[in-house]
Design a protein around this motif. Structure first.
Motif, PDB file in Angstrom:
ATOM      1  N   UNK A   1      33.297 -27.880  16.954  1.00  0.00           N
ATOM      2  CA  UNK A   1      33.883 -28.210  17.909  1.00  0.00           C
ATOM      3  C   UNK A   1      33.243 -29.077  18.697  1.00  0.00           C
ATOM      4  N   UNK A   2      31.796 -28.722  19.073  1.00  0.00           N
ATOM      5  CA  UNK A   2      31.088 -29.539  19.737  1.00  0.00           C
ATOM      6  C   UNK A   2      30.855 -30.761  18.972  1.00  0.00           C
ATOM      7  N   UNK A   3      30.832 -30.927  17.750  1.00  0.00           N
ATOM      8  CA  UNK A   3      30.370 -32.247  17.031  1.00  0.00           C
ATOM      9  C   UNK A   3      31.707 -33.134  17.373  1.00  0.00           C
ATOM     10  N   UNK A   4      33.017 -32.538  17.178  1.00  0.00           N
ATOM     11  CA  UNK A   4      34.260 -33.072  17.357  1.00  0.00           C
ATOM     12  C   UNK A   4      34.160 -33.642  18.828  1.00  0.00           C
ATOM     13  N   UNK A   5      33.780 -32.904  19.716  1.00  0.00           N
ATOM     14  CA  UNK A   5      34.025 -33.315  21.243  1.00  0.00           C
ATOM     15  C   UNK A   5      33.197 -34.534  21.569  1.00  0.00           C
ATOM     16  N   UNK A   6      31.802 -34.411  21.233  1.00  0.00           N
ATOM     17  CA  UNK A   6      30.998 -35.272  21.209  1.00  0.00           C
ATOM     18  C   UNK A   6      31.191 -36.789  20.932  1.00  0.00           C
TER      19      UNK A   6
ATOM     20  N   UNK B   1      34.360 -38.123  22.706  1.00  0.00           N
ATOM     21  CA  UNK B   1      33.938 -38.758  24.119  1.00  0.00           C
ATOM     22  C   UNK B   1      32.921 -39.751  24.094  1.00  0.00           C
ATOM     23  N   UNK B   2      32.446 -40.463  22.978  1.00  0.00           N
ATOM     24  CA  UNK B   2      31.794 -41.593  22.998  1.00  0.00           C
ATOM     25  C   UNK B   2      30.395 -41.590  22.435  1.00  0.00           C
ATOM     26  N   UNK B   3      29.836 -40.489  22.016  1.00  0.00           N
ATOM     27  CA  UNK B   3      28.662 -40.245  21.348  1.00  0.00           C
ATOM     28  C   UNK B   3      28.547 -41.241  20.025  1.00  0.00           C
ATOM     29  N   UNK B   4      27.551 -41.917  19.978  1.00  0.00           N
ATOM     30  CA  UNK B   4      27.397 -42.858  18.987  1.00  0.00           C
ATOM     31  C   UNK B   4      26.662 -42.047  17.660  1.00  0.00           C
ATOM     32  N   UNK B   5      26.368 -40.582  17.844  1.00  0.00           N
ATOM     33  CA  UNK B   5      25.887 -39.691  16.712  1.00  0.00           C
ATOM     34  C   UNK B   5      25.798 -38.548  17.079  1.00  0.00           C
ATOM     35  N   UNK B   6      25.539 -37.425  16.210  1.00  0.00           N
ATOM     36  CA  UNK B   6      25.107 -36.258  16.391  1.00  0.00           C
ATOM     37  C   UNK B   6      24.394 -35.883  15.240  1.00  0.00           C
ATOM     38  N   UNK B   7      23.169 -35.392  15.836  1.00  0.00           N
ATOM     39  CA  UNK B   7      22.007 -34.936  15.105  1.00  0.00           C
ATOM     40  C   UNK B   7      21.356 -33.593  15.187  1.00  0.00           C
ATOM     41  N   UNK B   8      21.056 -32.747  14.117  1.00  0.00           N
ATOM     42  CA  UNK B   8      20.661 -31.362  14.287  1.00  0.00           C
ATOM     43  C   UNK B   8      18.872 -31.539  14.469  1.00  0.00           C
ATOM     44  N   UNK B   9      18.525 -30.693  15.247  1.00  0.00           N
ATOM     45  CA  UNK B   9      16.860 -30.754  15.663  1.00  0.00           C
ATOM     46  C   UNK B   9      15.883 -30.392  14.466  1.00  0.00           C
ATOM     47  N   UNK B  10      16.789 -29.861  13.543  1.00  0.00           N
ATOM     48  CA  UNK B  10      15.966 -29.601  12.189  1.00  0.00           C
ATOM     49  C   UNK B  10      15.752 -30.384  11.276  1.00  0.00           C
ATOM     50  N   UNK B  11      16.316 -31.950  11.607  1.00  0.00           N
ATOM     51  CA  UNK B  11      16.300 -32.978  10.565  1.00  0.00           C
ATOM     52  C   UNK B  11      14.845 -33.624  10.413  1.00  0.00           C
ATOM     53  N   UNK B  12      14.687 -34.277   9.268  1.00  0.00           N
ATOM     54  CA  UNK B  12      13.255 -34.648   8.839  1.00  0.00           C
ATOM     55  C   UNK B  12      13.023 -35.965   9.754  1.00  0.00           C
TER      56      UNK B  12
END
Length: 214
Positions: A89-94, A97-108
Protein backbone atom coordinates in the motif's frame (compact mmCIF):
# COMPACT_ATOMS: atom_id res chain seq x y z
CA UNK A 1 27.30 17.59 -14.93
CA UNK A 2 26.83 16.43 -11.35
CA UNK A 3 23.52 15.24 -9.97
CA UNK A 4 22.41 17.45 -7.08
CA UNK A 5 20.94 15.45 -4.20
CA UNK A 6 18.92 16.43 -1.13
CA UNK A 7 18.75 13.96 1.77
CA UNK A 8 15.61 13.92 3.94
CA UNK A 9 15.61 11.47 6.85
CA UNK A 10 14.99 11.84 10.57
CA UNK A 11 17.75 9.40 11.52
CA UNK A 12 20.97 11.40 11.70
CA UNK A 13 23.26 8.37 11.66
CA UNK A 14 21.62 6.87 8.59
CA UNK A 15 21.63 10.23 6.81
CA UNK A 16 25.32 10.67 7.55
CA UNK A 17 26.12 7.20 6.24
CA UNK A 18 24.27 7.81 2.97
CA UNK A 19 26.00 11.16 2.61
CA UNK A 20 29.46 9.63 3.04
CA UNK A 21 28.61 6.89 0.57
CA UNK A 22 27.33 9.20 -2.15
CA UNK A 23 30.11 11.77 -1.72
CA UNK A 24 32.59 9.15 -2.94
CA UNK A 25 30.98 9.39 -6.37
CA UNK A 26 32.16 12.46 -8.35
CA UNK A 27 28.87 12.40 -10.28
CA UNK A 28 26.94 13.32 -7.13
CA UNK A 29 26.77 16.54 -5.13
CA UNK A 30 24.98 16.53 -1.76
CA UNK A 31 23.47 20.02 -1.76
CA UNK A 32 21.59 19.74 1.51
CA UNK A 33 20.00 17.70 4.29
CA UNK A 34 16.77 17.80 6.27
CA UNK A 35 15.60 15.90 9.34
CA UNK A 36 11.84 16.05 8.71
CA UNK A 37 9.32 16.44 5.91
CA UNK A 38 8.55 20.12 6.41
CA UNK A 39 12.23 21.06 6.44
CA UNK A 40 12.69 18.85 3.39
CA UNK A 41 10.07 20.78 1.42
CA UNK A 42 11.66 24.11 2.39
CA UNK A 43 15.15 22.92 1.48
CA UNK A 44 13.94 21.54 -1.84
CA UNK A 45 12.45 24.93 -2.77
CA UNK A 46 15.68 26.69 -1.79
CA UNK A 47 18.16 24.29 -3.37
CA UNK A 48 16.26 22.91 -6.40
CA UNK A 49 17.98 19.48 -6.33
CA UNK A 50 17.79 16.98 -9.17
CA UNK A 51 16.97 14.11 -6.81
CA UNK A 52 15.51 13.96 -3.31
CA UNK A 53 16.08 10.83 -1.22
CA UNK A 54 13.08 10.87 1.11
CA UNK A 55 12.34 8.71 4.14
CA UNK A 56 8.74 7.51 4.32
CA UNK A 57 7.85 7.65 8.01
CA UNK A 58 8.85 10.81 9.84
CA UNK A 59 7.29 12.77 12.68
CA UNK A 60 5.17 15.74 11.68
CA UNK A 61 4.91 16.00 7.91
CA UNK A 62 5.37 12.48 6.55
CA UNK A 63 7.61 11.59 3.65
CA UNK A 64 4.59 10.93 1.43
CA UNK A 65 3.08 14.33 2.24
CA UNK A 66 6.41 16.10 1.72
CA UNK A 67 6.94 14.26 -1.57
CA UNK A 68 3.54 15.38 -2.86
CA UNK A 69 4.25 19.02 -2.03
CA UNK A 70 7.64 18.88 -3.75
CA UNK A 71 6.30 17.18 -6.87
CA UNK A 72 3.34 19.56 -7.16
CA UNK A 73 5.58 22.62 -6.91
CA UNK A 74 8.64 21.23 -8.72
CA UNK A 75 7.63 18.39 -11.06
CA UNK A 76 11.13 18.32 -12.52
CA UNK A 77 12.56 17.08 -9.19
CA UNK A 78 12.82 13.29 -8.88
CA UNK A 79 11.77 12.11 -5.43
CA UNK A 80 12.97 8.64 -4.45
CA UNK A 81 11.39 7.14 -1.36
CA UNK A 82 14.09 5.39 0.68
CA UNK A 83 12.38 3.39 3.41
CA UNK A 84 12.19 0.20 5.47
CA UNK A 85 8.51 -0.25 4.61
CA UNK A 86 7.77 -3.22 2.37
CA UNK A 87 4.03 -2.60 2.48
CA UNK A 88 2.41 -2.79 -0.97
CA UNK A 89 0.00 0.00 0.00
CA UNK A 90 2.87 2.40 0.80
CA UNK A 91 4.49 1.54 -2.53
CA UNK A 92 1.27 2.05 -4.48
CA UNK A 93 0.43 5.31 -2.72
CA UNK A 94 3.91 6.73 -3.28
CA UNK A 95 3.90 5.96 -6.99
CA UNK A 96 0.35 7.21 -7.52
CA UNK A 97 1.21 10.51 -5.87
CA UNK A 98 4.30 11.29 -7.88
CA UNK A 99 7.32 9.45 -6.46
CA UNK A 100 9.90 8.68 -9.14
CA UNK A 101 10.89 5.52 -7.30
CA UNK A 102 10.65 3.37 -4.20
CA UNK A 103 13.78 1.88 -2.66
CA UNK A 104 14.40 -0.15 0.48
CA UNK A 105 17.10 0.82 2.95
CA UNK A 106 18.67 -2.62 2.80
CA UNK A 107 19.64 -2.30 -0.90
CA UNK A 108 23.26 -2.54 -1.97
CA UNK A 109 25.31 0.62 -2.47
CA UNK A 110 25.77 0.05 -6.21
CA UNK A 111 22.03 -0.38 -6.69
CA UNK A 112 21.39 2.90 -4.88
CA UNK A 113 23.85 4.87 -6.99
CA UNK A 114 22.49 3.40 -10.22
CA UNK A 115 18.93 4.13 -9.10
CA UNK A 116 19.78 7.77 -8.44
CA UNK A 117 21.29 8.10 -11.92
CA UNK A 118 18.27 6.46 -13.53
CA UNK A 119 15.84 8.64 -11.60
CA UNK A 120 17.74 11.78 -12.59
CA UNK A 121 17.48 10.60 -16.21
CA UNK A 122 13.71 10.36 -15.91
CA UNK A 123 13.25 6.64 -15.26
CA UNK A 124 10.98 5.11 -12.65
CA UNK A 125 12.94 3.00 -10.16
CA UNK A 126 11.55 0.35 -7.83
CA UNK A 127 13.44 -2.05 -5.59
CA UNK A 128 13.42 -5.53 -7.09
CA UNK A 129 11.92 -6.93 -3.90
CA UNK A 130 8.89 -4.64 -4.35
CA UNK A 131 8.21 -5.35 -8.02
CA UNK A 132 6.26 -8.53 -7.31
CA UNK A 133 4.09 -6.68 -4.79
CA UNK A 134 3.37 -4.00 -7.36
CA UNK A 135 2.34 -6.70 -9.83
CA UNK A 136 0.02 -8.26 -7.24
CA UNK A 137 -1.56 -4.88 -6.59
CA UNK A 138 -2.06 -4.43 -10.31
CA UNK A 139 -3.47 -7.93 -10.76
CA UNK A 140 -5.96 -7.52 -7.91
CA UNK A 141 -7.41 -4.49 -9.69
CA UNK A 142 -8.00 -6.36 -12.94
CA UNK A 143 -11.64 -7.19 -13.66
CA UNK A 144 -11.15 -9.48 -16.65
CA UNK A 145 -8.30 -11.73 -17.76
CA UNK A 146 -6.14 -10.48 -20.61
CA UNK A 147 -5.41 -12.89 -23.42
CA UNK A 148 -1.75 -13.33 -24.24
CA UNK A 149 -0.59 -12.01 -27.62
CA UNK A 150 2.09 -13.34 -29.92
CA UNK A 151 5.27 -11.56 -29.00
CA UNK A 152 8.58 -10.91 -30.67
CA UNK A 153 10.53 -12.30 -27.76
CA UNK A 154 12.70 -15.40 -27.85
CA UNK A 155 11.84 -18.27 -25.46
CA UNK A 156 14.72 -17.23 -23.17
CA UNK A 157 13.53 -13.62 -23.17
CA UNK A 158 10.05 -14.87 -22.24
CA UNK A 159 11.55 -16.77 -19.32
CA UNK A 160 13.44 -13.67 -18.27
CA UNK A 161 10.24 -11.61 -18.43
CA UNK A 162 8.48 -14.07 -16.10
CA UNK A 163 11.33 -13.77 -13.60
CA UNK A 164 11.26 -9.96 -13.76
CA UNK A 165 7.49 -10.02 -13.14
CA UNK A 166 8.17 -12.09 -10.01
CA UNK A 167 10.47 -9.35 -8.75
CA UNK A 168 13.70 -11.32 -9.12
CA UNK A 169 17.01 -9.49 -9.41
CA UNK A 170 19.42 -10.13 -12.29
CA UNK A 171 21.52 -12.28 -9.98
CA UNK A 172 18.52 -14.41 -9.01
CA UNK A 173 17.40 -14.73 -12.63
CA UNK A 174 20.88 -15.83 -13.67
CA UNK A 175 20.89 -18.51 -10.99
CA UNK A 176 17.39 -19.74 -11.83
CA UNK A 177 18.01 -19.89 -15.59
CA UNK A 178 21.58 -21.14 -15.21
CA UNK A 179 23.09 -18.34 -17.29
CA UNK A 180 25.59 -15.54 -16.65
CA UNK A 181 24.33 -12.34 -15.04
CA UNK A 182 25.67 -10.42 -18.04
CA UNK A 183 23.43 -12.56 -20.27
CA UNK A 184 20.41 -11.66 -18.17
CA UNK A 185 21.22 -7.97 -18.59
CA UNK A 186 21.31 -8.45 -22.35
CA UNK A 187 17.94 -10.25 -22.28
CA UNK A 188 16.40 -7.44 -20.23
CA UNK A 189 17.74 -4.80 -22.61
CA UNK A 190 16.38 -6.77 -25.57
CA UNK A 191 12.95 -6.97 -23.94
CA UNK A 192 12.93 -3.23 -23.28
CA UNK A 193 13.94 -2.47 -26.85
CA UNK A 194 11.59 -4.93 -28.57
CA UNK A 195 8.55 -3.91 -26.52
CA UNK A 196 9.39 -0.19 -26.41
CA UNK A 197 9.51 -0.13 -22.60
CA UNK A 198 11.77 1.90 -20.33
CA UNK A 199 12.00 0.04 -17.01
CA UNK A 200 11.75 -3.33 -15.26
CA UNK A 201 8.48 -2.17 -13.69
CA UNK A 202 6.99 -1.64 -17.13
CA UNK A 203 8.16 -5.12 -18.13
CA UNK A 204 6.36 -6.61 -15.12
CA UNK A 205 3.13 -4.72 -15.77
CA UNK A 206 3.29 -5.59 -19.49
CA UNK A 207 3.67 -9.29 -18.62
CA UNK A 208 0.70 -9.25 -16.24
CA UNK A 209 -1.53 -7.39 -18.67
CA UNK A 210 -0.95 -10.01 -21.35
CA UNK A 211 -0.90 -13.07 -19.17
CA UNK A 212 2.82 -13.62 -19.79
CA UNK A 213 3.87 -13.69 -16.14
CA UNK A 214 3.54 -17.47 -15.64
Amino acid sequence: MTIKILLVDDHTLFRSGIKLLLQRNPEFEIVGEASDGLEGVKRAKQLRPDVVLMDLNMAGLSGLEAMQLIVEDMPEVAVLMLTVSEEAEDLSTALKNGARGYLLKNIEADYLTQSIKRAAAGEAVIADAMTAKLVMQFRSGMNTPVVAEKEKLTPRERETMVCVARGESNKEIARNLNVAESTVKIHVQNILKKLNLSSRVQIAVYAVERGLDK
